[in-house]
Design an enzyme around this catalytic site. Structure first.
Site, PDB file in Angstrom:
ATOM      1  N   ASP A  95       0.652 -11.126  -6.677  1.00 40.00           N
ATOM      2  CA  ASP A  95       0.668 -11.317  -5.223  1.00 40.00           C
ATOM      3  C   ASP A  95      -0.735 -11.060  -4.686  1.00 40.00           C
ATOM      4  O   ASP A  95      -1.445 -10.169  -5.158  1.00 40.00           O
ATOM      5  CB  ASP A  95       1.672 -10.347  -4.603  1.00 40.00           C
ATOM      6  CG  ASP A  95       1.930 -10.585  -3.136  1.00 40.00           C
ATOM      7  OD1 ASP A  95       1.019 -10.322  -2.326  1.00 40.00           O
ATOM      8  OD2 ASP A  95       3.040 -11.016  -2.778  1.00 40.00           O
ATOM      9  N   HIS A 134      -1.697  -9.626  -2.137  1.00 41.02           N
ATOM     10  CA  HIS A 134      -1.845  -8.317  -1.510  1.00 41.02           C
ATOM     11  C   HIS A 134      -1.575  -7.212  -2.530  1.00 41.02           C
ATOM     12  O   HIS A 134      -0.706  -7.348  -3.399  1.00 41.02           O
ATOM     13  CB  HIS A 134      -0.870  -8.178  -0.335  1.00 41.02           C
ATOM     14  CG  HIS A 134      -1.006  -9.275   0.667  1.00 41.02           C
ATOM     15  ND1 HIS A 134      -0.073 -10.297   0.789  1.00 41.02           N
ATOM     16  CD2 HIS A 134      -1.977  -9.530   1.578  1.00 41.02           C
ATOM     17  CE1 HIS A 134      -0.466 -11.125   1.734  1.00 41.02           C
ATOM     18  NE2 HIS A 134      -1.623 -10.689   2.224  1.00 41.02           N
ATOM     19  N   ASP A 148       1.349 -16.000  -2.708  1.00 42.11           N
ATOM     20  CA  ASP A 148       0.515 -16.085  -1.508  1.00 42.11           C
ATOM     21  C   ASP A 148      -0.972 -16.107  -1.812  1.00 42.11           C
ATOM     22  O   ASP A 148      -1.794 -16.061  -0.883  1.00 42.11           O
ATOM     23  CB  ASP A 148       0.851 -14.970  -0.513  1.00 42.11           C
ATOM     24  CG  ASP A 148       1.048 -13.627  -1.167  1.00 42.11           C
ATOM     25  OD1 ASP A 148       0.775 -13.493  -2.369  1.00 42.11           O
ATOM     26  OD2 ASP A 148       1.495 -12.691  -0.472  1.00 42.11           O
ATOM     27  N   HIS A 202       5.426  -3.541  -1.569  1.00 40.43           N
ATOM     28  CA  HIS A 202       4.753  -2.613  -0.654  1.00 40.43           C
ATOM     29  C   HIS A 202       5.619  -1.387  -0.328  1.00 40.43           C
ATOM     30  O   HIS A 202       5.102  -0.415   0.236  1.00 40.43           O
ATOM     31  CB  HIS A 202       4.387  -3.315   0.653  1.00 40.43           C
ATOM     32  CG  HIS A 202       3.387  -4.408   0.502  1.00 40.43           C
ATOM     33  ND1 HIS A 202       2.157  -4.219  -0.093  1.00 40.43           N
ATOM     34  CD2 HIS A 202       3.427  -5.725   0.858  1.00 40.43           C
ATOM     35  CE1 HIS A 202       1.487  -5.361  -0.093  1.00 40.43           C
ATOM     36  NE2 HIS A 202       2.234  -6.285   0.474  1.00 40.43           N
TER      37      HIS A 202
END
Length: 374
Positions: free
Chosen positions: A180, A182, A273, A143
């Site tokens: 991931d 996200h 995740d 991120h």
């Protein structure tokens, strides 16, 4: 046949980073009786290391991760941002965004995490698939944008590693596959106008979570600009996507796109995740599903990336399931089975919704890549 092995890069400095406690990832309001530890806890990677040492110790060796240099970090991040981050941490840290916080050790931990990723790609280039590297590091990186901390991330580990490989080795093209749950908005931002890095992000369709720190949505329309047009492939998935859905993503999009790109190196942003009980995701991958991702990643590197594969740890916040999920990834990479079952695999996936979404994504990206239409 030679036994398959993994070299894992680790530093105890990565355990020293600690974000402020509060209400899960959010700031403390005083409304609740008990402050909750931030979800990015050092126990995440401590459990990963322990399950490796307990279950596959003969196939994994450990190597000390060394910190990235300032020169290496500045290939990806702006100088002023790094100065501000270091000063913020030296002053004791605190919250940088709604969900992202630091302490006095965070800058040093982030340097070691980025350095471990650099060592992983160097190892992949030197050893190929005979000994696959895995950077077991935190804080995560995908991120982090060139001048913005975000989503528990400070330095973009895979981007720093990719830039290092492109600048200092014989690598001309890097493919980054981010599974991931996200959207890896920071990695997207780092390479958005470039055609030497293909970024394929497979994530929940969660959109932007902060108009300033995280304006990117992870949607289909974010596919690059200028020379980078078409080289950013977002694959937003509906909640409930599981093992078969992720296999379908690899069949329809990941494998044909990466193969057509023909990279010299494949880097995996390995966030687990998307696991079935993760508190920050809504997908239902099990240990078996992660094992299949590991197998597919190794096979893709063998056929499309000159046999060069590096794994870099990203997210995963249910600290027990993260360890089992990561063990699954490594079993897949090693082509071995420990016989250990996922103790939390109890929910069925929504395959129909996943296939519909993936077909829509494939049709969109087929304007740039020869995606499987069977």
């Amino acid at each position: 046949m030679q036994a398959r092995t993994i070299t894992a890069f680790w530093s105890d400095r990565c355990l020293d980073h600690e974000a402020p406690a509060g209400e899960f990832e959010a700031e403390w309001t005083g409304r609740l009786a008990v402050k909750e530890p931030h979800p990015d806890r050092p126990e995440r990677i401590r459990n990963i290391r322990h399950i490796i040492d307990h279950c596959i110790p003969e196939q994994v060796s450990w190597s000390e991760a060394t910190p990235a240099t300032r020169e290496q970090l500045e290939r990806t991040h702006e100088q002023a941002y790094l100065d501000e981050l270091r000063a913020f941490c030296e002053a004791g840290g605190g919250r940088l965004t709604t969900e992202t916080g630091a302490n006095e050790a965070t800058y040093d931990a982030a340097r070691h995490a980025a350095g471990g990723a650099i060592q992983a790609v160097e190892h992949a280039i030197e050893h190929g698939l005979d000994d696959v590297p895995y950077a077991v590091v935190r804080p995560s990186g995908h991120h982090a944008q060139p001048a913005q901390a975000d989503g528990f991330c400070f330095c973009n580990n895979v981007a720093v590693a990719a830039d290092h490989a492109l600048e200092t080795t014989d690598v001309d093209r890097v493919a980054i596959v981010d599974w991931d749950v996200h959207h890896g908005n920071g990695t997207q931002e780092c390479f958005y106008d470039r055609d030497d890095v293909l970024v394929v992000g497979v994530h929940n369709d969660h959109g932007s979570w902060d108009p300033e720190a995280h304006p990117q949505t992870g949607g289909l329309d974010e596919n690059g600009v200028g020379d980078g047009t078409g080289y950013n492939l977002n694959v937003p998935l509906p909640p409930g996507t599981g093992n078969e859905g992720y296999e379908y993503v690899f069949d329809r999009i990941v494998e044909p796109a990466v193969t057509a790109f023909d990279p010299d190196l494949l880097v995996i942003s390995a966030g687990q995740d998307a696991g079935i009980v993760d508190p920050l995701g809504r997908n239902v991958l099990t240990k078996d599903g992660f094992a299949e991702l590991g197998r597919r990643a190794r096979a893709l590197a063998a056929t499309a990336a000159d046999g060069r594969l590096a794994l870099v740890q990203e997210g995963g916040y249910q600290i027990s399931h993260l360890a089992y999920a990561t063990l699954g990834v490594l079993e897949g990479v090693l082509d071995t089975e420990t016989g250990i079952r996922d103790p939390m695999a109890w929910m069925d996936e929504d395959l129909e919704s996943a296939r519909e979404a993936i077909d829509t994504v494939a049709d969109h990206h087929a304007t740039h890549w020869p995606l499987n239409t069977d």
